[in-house]
Motif scaffolding. Structure first.
Motif, mmCIF file in Angstrom:
data_model
loop_
_atom_site.group_PDB
_atom_site.id
_atom_site.type_symbol
_atom_site.label_atom_id
_atom_site.label_comp_id
_atom_site.label_asym_id
_atom_site.label_seq_id
_atom_site.Cartn_x
_atom_site.Cartn_y
_atom_site.Cartn_z
ATOM 1 N N SER A 1 -5.806 1.451 -6.116
ATOM 2 C CA SER A 1 -6.443 0.309 -5.427
ATOM 3 C C SER A 1 -6.324 -0.963 -6.262
ATOM 4 C CB SER A 1 -7.925 0.563 -5.174
ATOM 5 O OG SER A 1 -8.142 1.821 -4.663
ATOM 6 N N SER B 1 -13.703 2.598 -1.768
ATOM 7 C CA SER B 1 -13.004 3.644 -0.999
ATOM 8 C C SER B 1 -12.767 4.869 -1.878
ATOM 9 C CB SER B 1 -11.668 3.166 -0.438
ATOM 10 O OG SER B 1 -11.477 1.824 -0.592
ATOM 11 N N SER B 2 -12.508 4.645 -3.188
ATOM 12 C CA SER B 2 -12.199 5.791 -4.055
ATOM 13 C C SER B 2 -13.392 6.750 -4.143
ATOM 14 C CB SER B 2 -11.792 5.311 -5.439
ATOM 15 O OG SER B 2 -12.791 4.498 -5.961
ATOM 16 N N ARG C 1 0.844 -1.206 0.000
ATOM 17 C CA ARG C 1 0.000 0.000 0.000
ATOM 18 C C ARG C 1 0.878 1.255 0.000
ATOM 19 N NH1 ARG C 1 -2.715 -3.455 3.608
ATOM 20 N NH2 ARG C 1 -1.893 -2.440 5.459
ATOM 21 N N MET D 1 -7.633 2.041 3.332
ATOM 22 C CA MET D 1 -7.470 2.743 2.048
ATOM 23 C C MET D 1 -8.078 4.138 2.112
ATOM 24 S SD MET D 1 -5.633 1.299 -0.036
ATOM 25 C CE MET D 1 -5.964 2.188 -1.546
ATOM 26 N N THR E 1 -12.241 -1.711 -5.489
ATOM 27 C CA THR E 1 -11.640 -0.552 -6.150
ATOM 28 C C THR E 1 -12.539 0.680 -6.160
ATOM 29 O OG1 THR E 1 -12.357 -1.494 -8.250
ATOM 30 C CG2 THR E 1 -10.078 -1.808 -7.673
#
Ligand code: HEM
Length: 505
Positions: A180, A306-307, A149, A452, A303
């Motif tokens: 991610s 969290s984005s 990460r 994340m 993916t």
């Protein structure tokens, strides 16, 4: 004598009638469904669900209450719209509702229910969950994969630095999805899935975005299975088209993984470990299709979740610069400007954590969670729930409930710093805030998602000054509904470095 017999017969008849009537009334009382709209023939309440189903359902709940029963097509659906209602289902009836409805329009993307997310509660799901926790998403595994990460977030920051030098705006969610996907690729398959941010990674992001947008649609065929074959809204057709692209990518990645097995001797990745343990002690086994579904689910669920929240959080802060400033001040004090944020800094950054909770409350990435299903009849808060009922938890409405949250529509991280709210965590125990769901089907990637979110957002805030790409235009805060809830207009911003140059290397 004759009178006695008549009297006794009369009493007996009275008792029998009384018992029969009592049973009848009891069963009527027992079969009281939760309130809800009566709907129209055939489609039921479906026409009342507009293009923003989370908002339509929240409006209906204002009228019918936090536990609402709707007949949608030929399918019974119960909707929980408050903390108490979701606790009644996901805690008290967790086991009954631990299944998923069969994915009709999502037949292809779920590998016909052979994947992880749509697996019914049972031995195969338990094995998948155990392996995911043990090797990928549990706390021990997450600690082991921390350097990956750190590497990927570092690459993202350097790419943004480059953009700032070339006066190019950055697309926040694209950058986070790219990071991610590469983290998941490195951990699961020992390879970054995209070498450069550009056409290939954007195609992947677009495929996932499309898939999540279409799979959130209330498709008539999902609720009236008898006519599902007609695919009236074209949902299954669209999902099949995207699935073909993603499946080709996953098939190629798995084939390559097999060929390069010798290169990983002594350092197995997640796929190696899951493959090696695909048959458990009880003889439950995972097929190749199960494995594909597992990989696909991890990329899809890991993916664009969290984005999305990072993008919303940044947008909210660009509208409220004092919050942005306070977050940066906190990080400058704890970290300074000579190095970048590390995951180990997180316990010392309460304001950043409050920002993340506030973003999860106001903008949960999956507004209606993932539907649950009961095969059995059950009773909840005195209401009868028939067998084969689908459960929707309106996570979005719960986060905006005015009975729980003061000024619920305002983005105010401070609400999590003191008083009763300071104890609330989004981990499935405090039902006022359940962005990851709760109970046995709680998001298996919850801790990874939180890391994340905190580490990704914190790194962006600490590393750069932020400004809207087009300052003149008002920031558009409209939502775009699907299985996830991104901003309708993606956030485009201009960044300027705020750390020593060496901190980015
Ligand atoms: C902020 C980020 C995330 C949010 C908000 C989120 C949210 C959710 C929600 C609401 C559910 C449904 C829970 C339920 O059925 O009640 C779910 C399930 C799931 N999530 Fe996440 N998620 C996130 C990140 C991730 C990540 C990083 C991964 C994996 C890499 C992941 C993998 C999954 C899987 C596999 C399931 C299905 C679990 C099951 O059915 O047993 N999620 N997630």
């Amino acid at each position: 004598m004759a009178l006695d017999i008549v009297l006794i017969a009369g009493i007996l008849l009275g008792v029998v009638v009384h018992l029969l009537l009592r049973r009848r009334f009891q069963s009527i009382r027992r079969l009281r469904l939760p309130p809800g709209p009566s709907g129209v023939p055939i489609l039921g309440a479906l026409p009342q669900i507009g293009p923003m189903p989370h908002a339509s359902l929240a409006n209906l709940a204002l009228r019918y209450g936090p536990i609402m029963y709707l007949r949608m097509g030929t399918t019974g659906v119960v909707v929980a719209s408050s903390a108490g209602a979701s606790r009644s289902f996901l805690k008290a009836l967790d086991l009954q509702f631990a299944n998923r409805p069969s994915p009709i329009s999502g037949k292809d993307v779920s590998y016909d229910g052979q994947d992880f997310v749509f697996a019914n509660y049972g031995p195969r799901w338990k094995l998948l969950r155990k392996l995911a926790n043990l090797h990928f998403l549990g706390s021990k595994a997450l600690t082991e994969w921390a350097p990956v990460r750190c590497d990927e977030i570092g690459r993202m920051l350097r790419a943004m630095l480059e953009s700032s030098r070339n006066s190019r705006p950055v697309m926040v969610s694209e950058a986070m999805v790219y990071a991610s996907a590469n983290i998941i690729g490195q951990v699961m398959l020992s390879r970054r899935v995209f070498e450069s941010q550009g056409e290939e990674s954007n195609q992947f992001k677009d495929a996932i975005t499309e898939l999540l947008a279409w799979s959130g649609k209330f498709s008539i065929g999902d609720f009236v299975p008898a006519i599902a074959w007609m695919d009236l809204q074209g949902v299954q057709r669209q999902l099949r088209r995207v699935h073909v692209k993603l499946d080709a990518l996953i098939t190629a990645l798995m084939a390559e993984h097999e060929v390069t097995a010798h290169e990983r001797e002594g350092r197995p990745d997640v796929l190696d470990l899951v493959m090696a343990n695909r048959v458990d002690a009880d003889g439950v086994s995972l097929s190749d299709v199960n494995m594909k579904g597992f990989i696909s689910d991890m990329f899809i669920a890991g993916t664009d979740t969290s984005s999305i929240i990072i993008e919303w959080a940044l947008a909210e802060m660009l509208r409220n610069p004092t919050i942005l400033q306070r977050a940066q001040d906190e990080m400058d004090e704890v970290i300074g400007k000579n190095r970048r944020l590390e995951e180990s800094d997180m316990p010392n950054l309460p304001y950043l954590r409050a920002i993340c909770k506030e973003a999860l409350r106001l903008h949960p990435s999956t507004p209606l969670g993932v539907p649950h299903y009961t095969f059995e009849a059950c009773e909840v808060d005195g209401y009868h729930i028939p067998p084969n009922t689908r459960l929707i938890v309106n996570v979005w409405a719960i986060g905006r409930d005015p009975d729980v949250w003061e000024h619920p529509l305002e983005f105010k991280p401070e609400r999590f710093l003191s008083g009763r709210n300071a104890k609330i965590e989004p981990l499935g125990n405090d039902f006022e805030l359940i962005p990851f769901g709760a109970g046995r089907r709680i998001c298996v990637g919850m801790h990874a998602g939180l890391i994340m979110l905190q580490y990704g957002l914190g790194s962006l805030l600490h590393s750069f000054h932020w400004q809207l790409a087009d300052d003149v235009e008002k920031l558009d805060m409209k939502e775009k509904f699907g299985a996830v809830l991104p901003k309708a207009v993606p956030l485009k911003a201009v960044v300027k470095p705020r750390l020593l140059e060496s901190a980015y290397m």
